[in-house]
Design an enzyme around this catalytic site. Structure first.
Site, PDB file in Angstrom:
ATOM      1  N   CYS A  80     -15.337 -27.638  38.813  1.00 51.49           N
ATOM      2  CA  CYS A  80     -14.732 -27.158  37.575  1.00 51.49           C
ATOM      3  C   CYS A  80     -14.333 -28.304  36.622  1.00 51.49           C
ATOM      4  O   CYS A  80     -15.200 -28.911  36.025  1.00 51.49           O
ATOM      5  CB  CYS A  80     -13.578 -26.233  37.914  1.00 51.49           C
ATOM      6  SG  CYS A  80     -13.310 -24.999  36.646  1.00 51.49           S
ATOM      7  N   ARG A 122     -12.376 -17.239  27.914  1.00 50.56           N
ATOM      8  CA  ARG A 122     -12.630 -17.897  29.188  1.00 50.56           C
ATOM      9  C   ARG A 122     -13.642 -17.078  29.989  1.00 50.56           C
ATOM     10  O   ARG A 122     -13.680 -15.845  29.880  1.00 50.56           O
ATOM     11  CB  ARG A 122     -11.328 -18.047  29.980  1.00 50.56           C
ATOM     12  CG  ARG A 122     -10.288 -18.901  29.291  1.00 50.56           C
ATOM     13  CD  ARG A 122      -9.092 -19.160  30.183  1.00 50.56           C
ATOM     14  NE  ARG A 122      -9.390 -20.003  31.322  1.00 50.56           N
ATOM     15  CZ  ARG A 122      -9.517 -21.326  31.249  1.00 50.56           C
ATOM     16  NH1 ARG A 122      -9.389 -21.948  30.097  1.00 50.56           N
ATOM     17  NH2 ARG A 122      -9.791 -22.027  32.327  1.00 50.56           N
ATOM     18  N   HIS A 177     -14.771 -22.179  42.569  1.00 49.97           N
ATOM     19  CA  HIS A 177     -13.684 -22.627  43.432  1.00 49.97           C
ATOM     20  C   HIS A 177     -13.189 -21.429  44.209  1.00 49.97           C
ATOM     21  O   HIS A 177     -13.854 -20.404  44.276  1.00 49.97           O
ATOM     22  CB  HIS A 177     -12.575 -23.297  42.626  1.00 49.97           C
ATOM     23  CG  HIS A 177     -12.285 -22.655  41.322  1.00 49.97           C
ATOM     24  ND1 HIS A 177     -11.759 -21.401  41.217  1.00 49.97           N
ATOM     25  CD2 HIS A 177     -12.498 -23.099  40.049  1.00 49.97           C
ATOM     26  CE1 HIS A 177     -11.621 -21.110  39.942  1.00 49.97           C
ATOM     27  NE2 HIS A 177     -12.070 -22.107  39.197  1.00 49.97           N
TER      28      HIS A 177
HETATM   29  N1  GLN Z   1      -9.885 -26.890  32.031  1.00 53.57           N
HETATM   30  C1  GLN Z   1     -11.260 -26.535  32.239  1.00 53.57           C
HETATM   31  C2  GLN Z   1     -11.703 -25.294  31.494  1.00 53.57           C
HETATM   32  O1  GLN Z   1     -10.933 -24.436  31.189  1.00 53.57           O
HETATM   33  C3  GLN Z   1     -11.556 -26.413  33.711  1.00 53.57           C
HETATM   34  C4  GLN Z   1     -10.747 -25.353  34.407  1.00 53.57           C
HETATM   35  C5  GLN Z   1     -10.794 -25.465  35.908  1.00 53.57           C
HETATM   36  O2  GLN Z   1     -10.843 -26.562  36.473  1.00 53.57           O
HETATM   37  N2  GLN Z   1     -10.684 -24.334  36.551  1.00 53.57           N
HETATM   38  O3  GLN Z   1     -12.861 -25.153  31.178  1.00 53.57           O
END
Ligand code: GLN
Length: 240
Positions: free
Chosen positions: A93, A126, A189
Site C-alpha cells: 500500500c 477511495r 493488506h
Molecule cells: N495513504 C495511501 C493512500 O491512501 C496508502 C494507504 C494505505 O497504506 N492503506 O492511497
C-alpha cells in the site's frame, strides 16, 4: 539456513496489520526449521541492507508517508543497490506507492524511491474493497483487502495479478500490484501473507535461493487453515 527480515519504520508504516506479514514469514520459516530474525528500524536508524534477506515496507496514511518519504531519499542509493542485486522486497500500500517516482496528492507531491518505474496520483474517492487476484506466479489466487486513495500506473511493468474482484492499481486497468526483479508491490493488506501462503513462500524461497543457491526448495506445509481462508474469500467474491 537463516533469513533476516528488515521491517522498515513499523512505527509509521503499519496500517491494517502489516506486522502480521512479518509474523507469518517468521512462522513459516520456523515450522521448517529455518532460523528467522526480524530487525525493526526506526526512522533514523542506519540500515545495513547487506545483512537483510527480505525487506518489508508497510502501509501508512498520507501524513505518515510524507514523514517517511524524506528519510527514504537518504537511504535510496543503498536500497536501490539491494534491489538491483535481487534483494527481496514486499511493499504494501503506502510502501508500494513509495517504490515509485512520486505519489501526488491534493496536499502536495511525495517523492518516491524510484526503485520501480511507476507513479501514483490521488484520485477521486477511495478504493475500498475486498480483492481477489489471479497471479501467474502460482496457482492459488491472491486474496486481500484494499483501502487507498492513490491510483498507481505501473507503466510497462509486470503486474502482481489480474483483478478478479475489487479495484486494483487504479480501478480501471484490471491489474493489481507490481513485480520487478524480486520486488513485489501491492495494495493488499489485511494482513496479506497469512491468507496467501504461496506468496509468503515465494518471498522466503527467493531469499533463500539468493543466499544459499538456486537449487534451494521449500518443503510444502499442510496449510489447511490457510487454504480454507483463501478459498473462503475466493468463493465469496468470485462468481463461478
Ligand atoms: N495513504 C495511501 C493512500 O491512501 C496508502 C494507504 C494505505 O497504506 N492503506 O492511497
Amino acid at each position: 539456513m537463516k533469513i533476516t527480515i528488515g521491517h522498515l519504520y513499523p512505527d509509521l508504516l503499519n496500517l491494517y496489520g502489516d506486522r502480521g506479514n512479518i509474523q507469518c514469514l517468521m512462522k513459516r520459516c520456523e515450522w521448517r526449521g529455518i532460523e528467522a530474525e526480524t530487525i525493526a528500524y526506526e526512522l533514523n536508524d542506519r540500515i545495513d541492507f547487506g545483512a537483510l534477506d527480505i525487506v518489508l515496507l508497510g502501509g501508512g496514511s498520507d501524513r505518515e508517508e510524507m514523514i517517511v518519504c524524506t528519510r527514504l531519499q537518504e537511504i535510496r542509493d543503498d536500497f536501490k543497490r539491494y534491489v538491483e542485486n535481487d534483494g527481496v522486497v514486499i511493499a504494501i500500500c503506502g510502501g508500494y506507492q513509495l517504490l515509485g517516482h512520486y505519489y501526488r496528492t491534493s496536499e502536495g507531491e511525495m517523492k518516491g524511491l524510484s526503485l520501480v518505474d511507476l507513479t501514483t496520483e490521488q484520485g477521486e474517492g477511495r478504493l475500498i474493497n475486498n480483492v481477489v487476484l489471479k497471479s501467474d506466479l502460482f496457482d492459488m489466487p491472491i486474496v486481500g483487502f484494499e483501502n487507498h486513495g492513490g491510483r498507481t500506473d505501473i507503466r510497462g511493468n509486470r503486474p502482481l495479478g489480474k483483478v478478479l474482484y475489487g479495484s486494483g492499481n487504479d480501478g480501471k486497468s484490471g491489474f493489481e500490484g507490481v513485480v520487478y526483479r524480486n520486488v513485489i508491490g501491492t495494495y493488499l493488506h489485511g494482513p496479506l501473507l497469512p491468507k496467501n501462503p504461496a506468496l509468503a513462500d515465494l518471498l522466503i524461497e527467493k531469499a533463500l535461493q539468493k543466499k544459499y543457491g538456486s537449487d534451494v526448495r521449500l518443503e510444502a506445509l499442510p496449510d489447511k487453515e490457510e487454504q480454507e481462508a483463501n478459498r473462503y474469500v475466493y468463493d465469496r467474491f468470485v462468481p463461478h
